[in-house]
Design a protein around this motif. Sequence first.
Motif, PDB file in Angstrom:
ATOM      1  N   SER A 197       1.082  -0.930  -0.444  1.00 18.62           N
ATOM      2  CA  SER A 197      -0.126  -0.044   0.074  1.00 18.62           C
ATOM      3  C   SER A 197       0.978   1.195  -0.020  1.00 18.62           C
ATOM      4  CB  SER A 197      -0.834  -0.030   1.342  1.00 18.62           C
ATOM      5  OG  SER A 197      -2.053  -0.844   0.709  1.00 18.62           O
ATOM      6  N   GLY A 198       1.816   1.172   1.037  1.00 18.37           N
ATOM      7  CA  GLY A 198       2.891   2.717   0.408  1.00 18.37           C
ATOM      8  C   GLY A 198       3.852   2.956  -0.579  1.00 18.37           C
ATOM      9  N   ALA A 199       3.752   1.570  -1.264  1.00 15.50           N
ATOM     10  CA  ALA A 199       4.003   1.617  -2.771  1.00 15.50           C
ATOM     11  C   ALA A 199       3.661   1.746  -3.222  1.00 15.50           C
ATOM     12  CB  ALA A 199       5.240   0.321  -3.055  1.00 15.50           C
ATOM     13  N   PHE A 200       2.544   1.939  -3.334  1.00 14.22           N
ATOM     14  CA  PHE A 200       0.990   2.488  -3.994  1.00 14.22           C
ATOM     15  C   PHE A 200       1.361   3.597  -3.991  1.00 14.22           C
ATOM     16  CE2 PHE A 200      -2.432   3.757  -5.658  1.00 14.22           C
ATOM     17  CZ  PHE A 200      -2.913   3.480  -6.608  1.00 14.22           C
ATOM     18  N   GLY A 201       1.081   3.887  -2.796  1.00 10.26           N
ATOM     19  CA  GLY A 201       0.616   5.793  -2.427  1.00 10.26           C
ATOM     20  C   GLY A 201       1.927   6.413  -3.267  1.00 10.26           C
ATOM     21  N   ALA A 202       3.507   5.801  -2.816  1.00  6.65           N
ATOM     22  CA  ALA A 202       4.439   6.545  -2.869  1.00  6.65           C
ATOM     23  C   ALA A 202       4.889   7.120  -4.386  1.00  6.65           C
ATOM     24  CB  ALA A 202       5.927   6.064  -2.916  1.00  6.65           C
ATOM     25  N   GLY A 240       4.338  10.195  -6.291  1.00 10.55           N
ATOM     26  CA  GLY A 240       6.352  10.399  -7.121  1.00 10.55           C
ATOM     27  C   GLY A 240       5.510  10.513  -8.350  1.00 10.55           C
ATOM     28  N   THR A 241       4.352   9.571  -9.247  1.00 10.89           N
ATOM     29  CA  THR A 241       4.470  10.394 -10.451  1.00 10.89           C
ATOM     30  C   THR A 241       3.796  11.355 -10.609  1.00 10.89           C
ATOM     31  OG1 THR A 241       4.274   7.745 -11.581  1.00 10.89           O
ATOM     32  CG2 THR A 241       2.970   9.329 -12.246  1.00 10.89           C
ATOM     33  N   LEU A 242       2.785  11.921  -9.242  1.00 10.92           N
ATOM     34  CA  LEU A 242       1.930  13.029  -9.394  1.00 10.92           C
ATOM     35  C   LEU A 242       2.882  14.216  -9.389  1.00 10.92           C
ATOM     36  CD1 LEU A 242      -1.066  11.688  -7.868  1.00 10.92           C
ATOM     37  CD2 LEU A 242      -1.302  13.182 -10.404  1.00 10.92           C
ATOM     38  N   LEU A 243       4.183  14.415  -9.166  1.00 10.77           N
ATOM     39  CA  LEU A 243       5.151  15.020  -8.722  1.00 10.77           C
ATOM     40  C   LEU A 243       5.673  15.154 -10.371  1.00 10.77           C
ATOM     41  CD1 LEU A 243       5.875  14.572  -4.683  1.00 10.77           C
ATOM     42  CD2 LEU A 243       5.089  15.931  -5.660  1.00 10.77           C
ATOM     43  N   GLY A 244       6.335  14.708 -10.451  1.00 15.61           N
ATOM     44  CA  GLY A 244       6.812  14.389 -11.804  1.00 15.61           C
ATOM     45  C   GLY A 244       6.223  15.243 -12.912  1.00 15.61           C
ATOM     46  N   LEU A 245       4.815  14.106 -13.134  1.00 12.16           N
ATOM     47  CA  LEU A 245       4.295  15.671 -13.589  1.00 12.16           C
ATOM     48  C   LEU A 245       3.843  16.338 -13.522  1.00 12.16           C
ATOM     49  CD1 LEU A 245       1.009  12.987 -13.924  1.00 12.16           C
ATOM     50  CD2 LEU A 245       2.945  13.161 -16.311  1.00 12.16           C
ATOM     51  N   ARG A 246       3.645  17.025 -12.376  1.00 11.98           N
ATOM     52  CA  ARG A 246       4.006  18.421 -11.905  1.00 11.98           C
ATOM     53  C   ARG A 246       4.999  19.232 -12.566  1.00 11.98           C
ATOM     54  NH1 ARG A 246       2.214  21.360  -6.028  1.00 11.98           N
ATOM     55  NH2 ARG A 246       2.160  23.256  -7.048  1.00 11.98           N
ATOM     56  N   CYS A 306      -2.760   9.009 -14.561  1.00 12.06           N
ATOM     57  CA  CYS A 306      -1.812   9.456 -14.918  1.00 12.06           C
ATOM     58  C   CYS A 306      -1.236   9.325 -16.384  1.00 12.06           C
ATOM     59  CB  CYS A 306      -0.303   8.945 -14.107  1.00 12.06           C
ATOM     60  SG  CYS A 306      -0.871   9.200 -12.247  1.00 12.06           S
ATOM     61  N   GLY A 307      -1.282   8.377 -16.979  1.00  8.28           N
ATOM     62  CA  GLY A 307      -1.184   8.554 -18.047  1.00  8.28           C
ATOM     63  C   GLY A 307      -1.560   9.826 -18.702  1.00  8.28           C
ATOM     64  N   LEU A 308      -2.875   9.699 -18.788  1.00 10.68           N
ATOM     65  CA  LEU A 308      -3.793  10.690 -19.820  1.00 10.68           C
ATOM     66  C   LEU A 308      -3.464  11.520 -18.870  1.00 10.68           C
ATOM     67  CD1 LEU A 308      -7.936   8.806 -19.190  1.00 10.68           C
ATOM     68  CD2 LEU A 308      -6.558   9.420 -20.785  1.00 10.68           C
ATOM     69  N   VAL A 309      -3.191  12.134 -18.458  1.00  9.07           N
ATOM     70  CA  VAL A 309      -2.337  13.540 -17.811  1.00  9.07           C
ATOM     71  C   VAL A 309      -1.216  13.490 -18.690  1.00  9.07           C
ATOM     72  CG1 VAL A 309      -1.340  14.960 -16.055  1.00  9.07           C
ATOM     73  CG2 VAL A 309      -3.520  14.411 -15.665  1.00  9.07           C
ATOM     74  N   GLY A 310      -0.401  12.479 -18.541  1.00 10.20           N
ATOM     75  CA  GLY A 310       1.544  12.548 -19.464  1.00 10.20           C
ATOM     76  C   GLY A 310       1.184  12.719 -20.598  1.00 10.20           C
ATOM     77  N   GLY A 333       5.713  20.260 -15.870  1.00 12.92           N
ATOM     78  CA  GLY A 333       4.384  21.408 -16.708  1.00 12.92           C
ATOM     79  C   GLY A 333       3.433  20.619 -16.791  1.00 12.92           C
ATOM     80  N   ARG A 334       2.807  19.180 -16.338  1.00 11.22           N
ATOM     81  CA  ARG A 334       1.432  19.030 -16.632  1.00 11.22           C
ATOM     82  C   ARG A 334       0.761  19.294 -15.395  1.00 11.22           C
ATOM     83  NH1 ARG A 334       0.316  16.726 -21.687  1.00 11.22           N
ATOM     84  NH2 ARG A 334       2.597  15.440 -22.353  1.00 11.22           N
ATOM     85  N   GLU A 335      -0.487  20.050 -16.441  1.00  9.68           N
ATOM     86  CA  GLU A 335      -1.220  20.539 -15.282  1.00  9.68           C
ATOM     87  C   GLU A 335      -2.245  18.895 -15.275  1.00  9.68           C
ATOM     88  OE1 GLU A 335      -1.731  22.885 -13.525  1.00  9.68           O
ATOM     89  OE2 GLU A 335       0.167  23.736 -13.905  1.00  9.68           O
ATOM     90  N   LEU A 336      -3.045  19.215 -13.991  1.00  8.41           N
ATOM     91  CA  LEU A 336      -4.036  18.247 -13.838  1.00  8.41           C
ATOM     92  C   LEU A 336      -5.427  18.420 -14.525  1.00  8.41           C
ATOM     93  CD1 LEU A 336      -3.398  16.379  -9.879  1.00  8.41           C
ATOM     94  CD2 LEU A 336      -2.842  15.477 -12.530  1.00  8.41           C
ATOM     95  N   PRO A 337      -6.425  17.725 -14.293  1.00  9.96           N
ATOM     96  CA  PRO A 337      -7.768  18.564 -15.273  1.00  9.96           C
ATOM     97  C   PRO A 337      -8.487  19.252 -14.144  1.00  9.96           C
ATOM     98  CG  PRO A 337      -7.347  16.130 -15.723  1.00  9.96           C
ATOM     99  CD  PRO A 337      -6.172  16.513 -15.310  1.00  9.96           C
ATOM    100  N   GLU A 338      -9.242  19.732 -13.985  1.00  6.02           N
ATOM    101  CA  GLU A 338     -10.126  19.934 -13.770  1.00  6.02           C
ATOM    102  C   GLU A 338     -10.929  19.185 -12.923  1.00  6.02           C
ATOM    103  OE1 GLU A 338     -12.039  23.085 -10.779  1.00  6.02           O
ATOM    104  OE2 GLU A 338     -10.397  23.668 -11.773  1.00  6.02           O
ATOM    105  N   ARG A 339     -11.757  18.383 -14.414  1.00  8.53           N
ATOM    106  CA  ARG A 339     -12.733  17.217 -13.813  1.00  8.53           C
ATOM    107  C   ARG A 339     -11.925  16.740 -14.717  1.00  8.53           C
ATOM    108  NH1 ARG A 339     -16.878  20.449 -14.071  1.00  8.53           N
ATOM    109  NH2 ARG A 339     -16.771  20.361 -11.834  1.00  8.53           N
TER     110      ARG A 339
END
Length: 173
Positions: free
Chosen positions: A35-40, A44-50, A137-141, A53-59
């Motif tokens: 569970s910790g590995a999943f969360g990390a 990590g992926t979301l921080l890398g996307l950020r 994450c793929g849909l963002v990156g 310069g990849r913005e998360l969609p509003e919705r």
Amino acid sequence: MATTAPPPQGLQRRGPFAGYAPAEHRPLGSYAILSGAFGAALAGTLLGLRAAGRELPERPSLADVALAGVATHKLSRLIAKDKVTSFLRAPFTRYEESGAPGEVEEQARGSGMRLAVGELLICPYCLSQWVAAAFACGLVGAPRTTRLVASVYAAETVSDFLQQAYIAVEHRA
């Protein structure tokens, strides 16, 4: 009043998991690590996307959620049950019998992390969280690539249902 015998020496839990279940049956510490590995990995992926310069969609769009949902269903089942992917699960599972068309039934084996990974790998419901997060994450990156890959698995899901419908009609004739 009936009492149960304590688990054999060496299987007793200590700390916060004490009294829950014998260690050989519920590898709670290994579940916590997974569970910790999943969360990390997700964080990590979301921080890398950020950072990229990849913005998360509003919705997320309803179309993307539906596509990712159907693709998640298929890919999770493919990983957990498909005959051809049994080589991935073999170090952690034991073959039991044939299952639904193209699928096998397996049992997780071992103890600790090996058992926990085996249980994860044979459970399409458990895997779906990991697969859905990868698609999200793929849909963002890489949205175009992710939609194409997800479309393959969504089309395969539709095909599976059509194959089953064909078999059902064939059996009626």
